[in-house]
Design a protein around this motif. Structure first.
Motif, PDB file in Angstrom:
ATOM      1  N   VAL A 310       0.757  -1.181   0.018  1.00 16.22           N
ATOM      2  CA  VAL A 310       0.153   0.051   0.054  1.00 16.22           C
ATOM      3  C   VAL A 310       0.739   1.212  -0.001  1.00 16.22           C
ATOM      4  O   VAL A 310       0.533   2.128  -0.803  1.00 16.22           O
ATOM      5  CB  VAL A 310      -0.935  -0.111   1.293  1.00 16.22           C
ATOM      6  CG1 VAL A 310      -1.559   1.431   1.486  1.00 16.22           C
ATOM      7  CG2 VAL A 310      -1.869  -0.993   0.908  1.00 16.22           C
ATOM      8  N   ARG A 311       1.766   0.965   0.756  1.00 17.96           N
ATOM      9  CA  ARG A 311       2.644   2.707   0.925  1.00 17.96           C
ATOM     10  C   ARG A 311       3.472   2.625  -0.531  1.00 17.96           C
ATOM     11  O   ARG A 311       3.473   3.845  -0.989  1.00 17.96           O
ATOM     12  CB  ARG A 311       4.006   2.010   1.893  1.00 17.96           C
ATOM     13  CG  ARG A 311       3.433   2.273   3.292  1.00 17.96           C
ATOM     14  CD  ARG A 311       4.521   2.469   4.481  1.00 17.96           C
ATOM     15  NE  ARG A 311       5.636   1.139   4.315  1.00 17.96           N
ATOM     16  CZ  ARG A 311       5.462   0.072   4.958  1.00 17.96           C
ATOM     17  NH1 ARG A 311       4.496  -0.038   5.908  1.00 17.96           N
ATOM     18  NH2 ARG A 311       6.258  -0.724   5.041  1.00 17.96           N
ATOM     19  N   ILE A 312       3.883   1.634  -1.103  1.00 16.86           N
ATOM     20  CA  ILE A 312       4.368   1.753  -2.644  1.00 16.86           C
ATOM     21  C   ILE A 312       3.487   2.447  -3.508  1.00 16.86           C
ATOM     22  O   ILE A 312       3.808   2.976  -4.279  1.00 16.86           O
ATOM     23  CB  ILE A 312       4.884   0.207  -2.973  1.00 16.86           C
ATOM     24  CG1 ILE A 312       6.281  -0.197  -2.058  1.00 16.86           C
ATOM     25  CG2 ILE A 312       5.514   0.263  -4.518  1.00 16.86           C
ATOM     26  CD1 ILE A 312       6.684  -1.497  -2.604  1.00 16.86           C
ATOM     27  N   ALA A 313       2.157   1.972  -3.560  1.00 14.76           N
ATOM     28  CA  ALA A 313       1.219   2.159  -4.326  1.00 14.76           C
ATOM     29  C   ALA A 313       0.914   3.482  -4.123  1.00 14.76           C
ATOM     30  O   ALA A 313       0.761   4.571  -5.215  1.00 14.76           O
ATOM     31  CB  ALA A 313       0.121   1.400  -4.178  1.00 14.76           C
ATOM     32  N   LEU A 314       0.857   4.008  -2.838  1.00 17.11           N
ATOM     33  CA  LEU A 314       0.305   5.279  -2.671  1.00 17.11           C
ATOM     34  C   LEU A 314       1.634   6.629  -3.043  1.00 17.11           C
ATOM     35  O   LEU A 314       1.287   7.542  -3.652  1.00 17.11           O
ATOM     36  CB  LEU A 314       0.162   5.627  -1.180  1.00 17.11           C
ATOM     37  CG  LEU A 314      -0.965   5.215  -0.409  1.00 17.11           C
ATOM     38  CD1 LEU A 314      -1.067   5.124   1.070  1.00 17.11           C
ATOM     39  CD2 LEU A 314      -2.130   5.814  -1.016  1.00 17.11           C
TER      40      LEU A 314
END
Length: 321
Positions: A310-314
């Motif tokens: 999720v952090r990577i996607a954000l």
């Protein structure tokens, strides 16, 4: 065994044990001979492979010869593919698959037309990673072989060669081949085309009875990179097997198919963490700001790998903005 002569002192010391009546003694002597790494010792190794009375010794010789590319070694290993003992055949096939030179491949090539299916399949397996252009024609002929293992290895060669003239044959196999493994291999090989010619076969394969084939079809559609596959991949997000859904999510991300946003966001609540992780990564690749809200809601996911995704996607989405 053929009479051999040598002046090499270490080989001379081994000769009595190489001819010992005890198969165990001969096998250990062969290992010591191979450890010398002397080309002069190859005739004793090939002789042991072809004529020793013990299958255990022949199999050991086949294993010990895997590092050698000399023509006499390649020919001996090919001949051993037809050995009466299965351990010998398997060891010879494995050693042949370790060869790296195209010169060796030219020697293996005629064995792809051997009367025994195991020999044909093993020869094709050995040829696969050598990327020998001369192997394309026998591989195409082998697509009609009566043995599924031979057909599977033939598909592998055509895929590694990226042999585009075989695309129609591979597409036909993908839909009509009775063996699941061959259909799956054919689907994977269709990835050599980076255009829409293979889309009908790949999209149809998303409905294959075997989930492994559907999984391969979703993976290959991501590699082919045609946005026209998007609607079929969105449907595959509802597949009964999560493995297929995961590959479909990955493919949709690679295609940046924004129409999949809602379906991918819904997967963020799936019970399988790997699928939530892949959905998050795919949402990041879409580059659509509308994915921010569902991803922010998933920041508190119970699985650390999902939170990382999720952090990577954000970060991807914020960078794009």
């Amino acid at each position: 065994m053929t009479e051999r002569h040598t002046d090499h002192p270490d080989i001379l010391d081994l000769l009595p044990r190489l001819g010992d009546d005890d198969a165990g003694v001969r096998r250990i002597a062969l290992i010591e001979l191979a450890d010398l790494e002397e080309p002069e010792g190859l005739p004793w190794l090939t002789d042991a492979l072809l004529v020793d009375a013990s299958a255990e010794v022949r199999a050991e010789a086949a294993r010990l010869l895997e590092a050698w590319e000399e023509p006499e070694v390649v020919q001996a290993l090919c001949a051993a593919l037809a050995d009466a003992a299965e351990p010998v055949r398997l060891a010879a096939a494995q050693s042949l698959s370790e060869l790296k030179s195209q010169e060796a491949g030219l020697l293996i090539l005629p064995w792809a037309e051997h009367a025994e299916a195991f020999v044909r399949a093993s020869a094709l397996r050995a040829l696969r990673e050598l990327r020998l252009e001369e192997a394309a024609q026998p591989a195409r002929l082998a697509l009609d072989d009566i043995d599924a293992a031979v057909r599977r290895e033939a598909v592998g060669i055509l895929g590694w060669l990226k042999h585009e003239p075989a695309l129609p044959d591979l597409a036909q196999l993908a839909g009509s081949e009775p063996d699941t493994d061959v259909r799956r291999a054919a689907i994977g090989a269709l990835g050599l085309a980076q255009d829409g010619r293979v889309l009908p076969a790949l999209v149809a394969a998303l409905q294959d009875p075997a989930w492994q084939v559907r999984e391969e079809a979703a993976t290959t559609l991501g590699k082919v990179g045609q946005a026209e596959a998007g609607p079929a991949l969105v449907q595959a997000l509802d597949d009964s097997y999560w493995q297929v859904r995961l590959r479909a999510a990955r493919a949709l991300g690679r295609l940046r198919y924004r129409q999949a946003l809602a379906a991918l966001a819904e997967l963020l609540g799936h019970g399988i963490a790997n699928l939530r992780k892949e959905a998050a990564l795919a949402l990041g690749e879409l580059g659509d700001a509308q994915a921010l809200a569902p991803l922010c809601a998933a920041e508190a996911d119970s699985d650390p790998e999902v939170r990382k995704a999720v952090r990577i996607a954000l970060a991807q989405l914020q960078g794009a903005a």
